[in-house]
Design an enzyme around this catalytic site. Structure first.
Site, PDB file in Angstrom:
ATOM      1  N   ASP A 191       0.845  -1.183   0.000  1.00  0.00           N
ATOM      2  CA  ASP A 191       0.000   0.000   0.000  1.00  0.00           C
ATOM      3  C   ASP A 191       0.886   1.241   0.000  1.00  0.00           C
ATOM      4  OD1 ASP A 191      -2.496   1.291   0.006  1.00  0.00           O
ATOM      5  OD2 ASP A 191      -2.345   1.676   2.146  1.00  0.00           O
ATOM      6  N   THR A 245      -8.944  -5.570   3.547  1.00  0.00           N
ATOM      7  CA  THR A 245      -8.838  -4.689   2.390  1.00  0.00           C
ATOM      8  C   THR A 245      -9.766  -5.242   1.329  1.00  0.00           C
ATOM      9  OG1 THR A 245      -6.525  -4.141   2.859  1.00  0.00           O
ATOM     10  CG2 THR A 245      -7.303  -3.757   0.619  1.00  0.00           C
ATOM     11  N   GLU A 301     -10.518   4.030   3.168  1.00  0.00           N
ATOM     12  CA  GLU A 301      -9.571   4.725   2.310  1.00  0.00           C
ATOM     13  C   GLU A 301      -9.933   4.405   0.865  1.00  0.00           C
ATOM     14  OE1 GLU A 301      -5.607   5.480   4.985  1.00  0.00           O
ATOM     15  OE2 GLU A 301      -5.526   3.907   3.459  1.00  0.00           O
ATOM     16  N   GLU A 338     -10.410  12.631   7.024  1.00  0.00           N
ATOM     17  CA  GLU A 338     -10.326  13.958   6.417  1.00  0.00           C
ATOM     18  C   GLU A 338     -11.691  14.642   6.377  1.00  0.00           C
ATOM     19  OE1 GLU A 338      -7.524  13.770   2.748  1.00  0.00           O
ATOM     20  OE2 GLU A 338      -8.255  11.741   3.133  1.00  0.00           O
ATOM     21  N   ARG A 345      -8.009   3.812  12.803  1.00  0.00           N
ATOM     22  CA  ARG A 345      -7.122   4.953  13.044  1.00  0.00           C
ATOM     23  C   ARG A 345      -6.565   4.977  14.466  1.00  0.00           C
ATOM     24  NH1 ARG A 345      -5.847   6.358   7.947  1.00  0.00           N
ATOM     25  NH2 ARG A 345      -7.673   6.889   6.715  1.00  0.00           N
ATOM     26  N   HIS A 368      -4.224  14.088   0.310  1.00  0.00           N
ATOM     27  CA  HIS A 368      -4.445  13.254   1.498  1.00  0.00           C
ATOM     28  C   HIS A 368      -3.262  13.346   2.449  1.00  0.00           C
ATOM     29  CE1 HIS A 368      -5.537   9.858   4.021  1.00  0.00           C
ATOM     30  NE2 HIS A 368      -4.371   9.297   3.768  1.00  0.00           N
ATOM     31  N   GLN A 423      -3.897   2.278  14.761  1.00  0.00           N
ATOM     32  CA  GLN A 423      -2.745   2.723  13.984  1.00  0.00           C
ATOM     33  C   GLN A 423      -1.985   3.841  14.703  1.00  0.00           C
ATOM     34  OE1 GLN A 423      -3.762   3.973  10.014  1.00  0.00           O
ATOM     35  NE2 GLN A 423      -1.705   4.722   9.557  1.00  0.00           N
ATOM     36  N   GLU A 426      -9.162   4.055  -2.719  1.00  0.00           N
ATOM     37  CA  GLU A 426      -7.937   3.842  -3.477  1.00  0.00           C
ATOM     38  C   GLU A 426      -8.231   3.115  -4.787  1.00  0.00           C
ATOM     39  OE1 GLU A 426      -4.510   2.364  -1.420  1.00  0.00           O
ATOM     40  OE2 GLU A 426      -5.271   2.941   0.566  1.00  0.00           O
ATOM     41  N   LYS A 461      -4.170  -1.880   9.887  1.00  0.00           N
ATOM     42  CA  LYS A 461      -4.461  -2.051   8.464  1.00  0.00           C
ATOM     43  C   LYS A 461      -4.578  -3.520   8.062  1.00  0.00           C
ATOM     44  CE  LYS A 461      -3.707   2.283   6.849  1.00  0.00           C
ATOM     45  NZ  LYS A 461      -4.320   2.960   5.711  1.00  0.00           N
ATOM     46  N   ASP A 466      -9.058   0.343   1.547  1.00  0.00           N
ATOM     47  CA  ASP A 466      -8.121  -0.105   2.577  1.00  0.00           C
ATOM     48  C   ASP A 466      -8.645   0.357   3.939  1.00  0.00           C
ATOM     49  OD1 ASP A 466      -5.812  -1.410   3.428  1.00  0.00           O
ATOM     50  OD2 ASP A 466      -4.687   0.456   3.511  1.00  0.00           O
TER      51      ASP A 466
END
Length: 417
Positions: A124, A255, A197, A362, A235, A131, A238, A199, A251, A231
Site C-alpha cells: 500500500d 482490504t 480509504e 479527512e 485509526r 491526502h 494505527q 484507493e 491495516k 483499505d
C-alpha cells in the site's frame, strides 16, 4: 463500436464492448472459473477455451479459480485474447458466439463473484498529495505536513495479502491496543475510529527476476489492470502502533477490492499526466508519457437499517502525485522481485475540497466536524452495520468503462476470551 449483445450498448453500462474486464465467477454447485463481464452477462472463458474459440498459446488457464495463470502469459497474449473477444462480441464480427450464445453467456444476476486473482503480495502506497497534506496538517501543522522524503519517493509499506477480500465480503470491527492521549497505559478493545480509504489497486501481471530493477515504461507494461480498493483503517489502533515502523494491525484486518479487473488496454484512451513536480524526481522515476488515468470515483455510505445511501465524496484518480507505474518501478529499484498477482494500493485519493476527500478522517477532520446524513444522524467514523460502496468509471464518447461496486459492511467486533 457496438456489440450484438444489446445490454452492452447502453450509455450507462459499466461493461460495454470497450471494457471486457476479467473476473472469477461460479453458479450454485459449480467450481469458480474465469470470465469476462459484457453488458449484463458473464462470458464463460473456460467454456470458450474448452471449445477452441479462444486460445492463450498453451495449456488451459481459464478453468482456474484465479486469473494468475492467464496473467503470467504476458502482454502479447493479453492483447491477442482481447482482440479475439472483441471480434466475437462486436456487431459485424465472427458470428459463432452469437449463434451459440446460451452456451457461453450467463446473466450476472445468476452468478457469485469471487476474488479475481490470488493476491501474491500486497503493498500500500501513500501517493495522494492532498491526502498526505491533510493528514500531516492534522498531526504536525501545515508547515510540516509532508514528510521530508514525500516529494522525492513513493512512500509505501508491505500489507497483508491474506486479508484482501472481494466486494460483498462483510468483516468484523477489529480489536487492538488503544491509548487515549491522557491515559497512562493502553487498553485492549474494539476500534472506535474505524475508517475507509478510497484507493485504486494496480494488479501486476508479469514479474521481474530478483535483482533486476525495471524502468517506469517496463513497469507500465507489467501491469495487467486495475481494481477499486478500500483499505479499511483502524485509526486509533494505527495511531498507537505506527511509530517507528508504520502501519501494522490497524491495516491488517481487511482490504476490499472490486470483483472485475479492468485491463490497462481498456483504460488506454483515458491516460493523463501526473502533476508538475515540486521537486525534480530522480531519473529512475522519470515517466516516458502520461501514466495516470481520468477515472471518476465516489464513496457511498448506507447506515444499518437504512435503504438510503448518501454519497460522501466524489473525486478522480488523476489527482495522484505518483502513478502505479512509478510505484512499481520504485518497488523493484532495490532488486525486489514482483510476481503475477502482486497488488499495489495507490494510497488514499483525495481532491482539494471536503466533498472530494477519500477518508472519513479527512471528511470529519479527525472527528472535529462530523458529517450529517439526510436522516440527521452524524458520522465521524464508521458504526457497526454501516455499508460503504466505492464506485468508479472512465467516461468515453457514448460509453463508460466501469469497475463494478466495491462494497463491504462493518460487523460488530468479536469478543475476546
Amino acid at each position: 463500436m457496438t456489440s450484438w449483445l444489446t445490454s452492452a450498448n447502453a450509455p450507462d453500462c459499466d461493461f460495454p464492448l470497450q471494457n471486457l474486464p476479467y473476473g472469477v465467477f461460479s453458479r450454485t454447485g459449480e467450481q469458480p472459473r474465469c470470465g469476462v463481464a459484457i453488458g449484463d452477462q458473464v462470458l464463460d472463458l473456460a467454456a470458450l477455451e474448452r471449445d477452441g474459440l479462444v486460445s492463450t498459446g498453451g495449456g488451459p488457464v481459464f478453468p482456474e479459480p484465479a486469473l494468475n495463470a492467464f496473467m503470467e502469459r504476458g502482454p502479447e497474449i493479453w492483447a491477442k485474447v482481447r482482440a479475439r473477444l472483441m471480434d466475437l462480441l462486436r456487431d459485424g464480427g465472427n458470428t459463432i458466439l452469437r449463434q451459440n450464445a446460451d452456451a457461453f453467456l450467463i446473466p450476472l444476476s445468476d452468478v457469485t463473484l469471487h476474488l479475481p486473482f490470488k493476491v501474491s503480495e500486497y503493498t500500500d502506497f501513500y501517493a495522494g498529495k492532498q491526502h498526505a497534506f491533510n493528514v500531516g496538517t492534522m498531526f504536525r501543522g501545515p508547515e510540516n505536513a509532508l514528510p521530508p522524503n514525500w516529494l522525492h519517493i513513493p512512500i509505501g509499506y508491505n500489507g497483508r495479502a491474506s486479508s484482501v477480500v472481494v466486494s460483498g465480503t462483510d468483516f468484523h470491527r477489529p480489536n487492538g491496543q488503544l491509548k487515549a492521549p491522557d491515559a497512562d497505559a493502553p487498553a485492549f478493545g474494539p476500534s472506535r475510529r474505524l475508517d475507509i480509504e478510497l484507493e485504486m489497486g494496480a494488479v501486476v501481471g508479469t514479474g521481474n527476476p530478483m535483482g533486476k530493477p525495471v524502468t517506469v515504461a517496463e513497469a507500465d507494461r507489467m501491469i495487467f489492470g486495475y481494481v477499486l480498493l478500500n483499505d479499511w483503517s483502524a485509526r486509533d489502533i494505527q495511531a498507537w502502533e505506527y511509530q517507528p515502523l508504520g502501519p501494522f494491525q490497524g491495516k491488517a484486518f481487511c482490504t476490499t477490492i472490486s470483483p472485475w479487473v479492468v485491463t490497462r488496454a481498456a483504460l488506454e484512451p483515458f491516460r493523463t499526466s501526473t502533476p508538475e513536480r515540486e521537486k525534480p524526481l530522480l531519473p529512475y522515476l522519470a515517466e516516458p508519457g502520461p501514466m495516470l488515468y481520468d477515472i471518476a470515483l465516489e464513496v457511498g455510505l448506507t447506515p444499518a437499517g437504512s435503504g438510503e445511501e448518501t454519497v460522501l465524496s466524489r473525486t478522480n484518480y488523476s489527482t495522484m502525485y505518483y502513478s502505479a507505474a512509478q510505484q512499481l518501478a520504485h518497488h523493484t529499484s532495490s532488486g525486489c522481485p514482483m510476481r503475477a498477482g502482486d497488488l499495489l494500493g495507490s494510497g488514499t485519493i483525495s481532491g482539494d475540497t471536503p466533498d472530494s476527500y477519500g477518508s472519513l478522517l479527512e471528511m470529519s477532520w479527525g472527528g472535529k466536524t462530523p458529517i450529517t446524513l439526510p436522516d440527521g444522524a452524524t458520522r465521524s467514523f464508521l458504526k457497526d452495520g454501516d455499508r460503504v460502496t466505492l464506485r468508479g468509471h472512465a467516461a468515453g464518447d457514448g460509453y463508460r468503462i466501469g469497475f463494478g461496486d466495491c462494497t463491504g459492511t462493518v460487523l460488530p467486533a468479536l469478543k475476546q476470551d
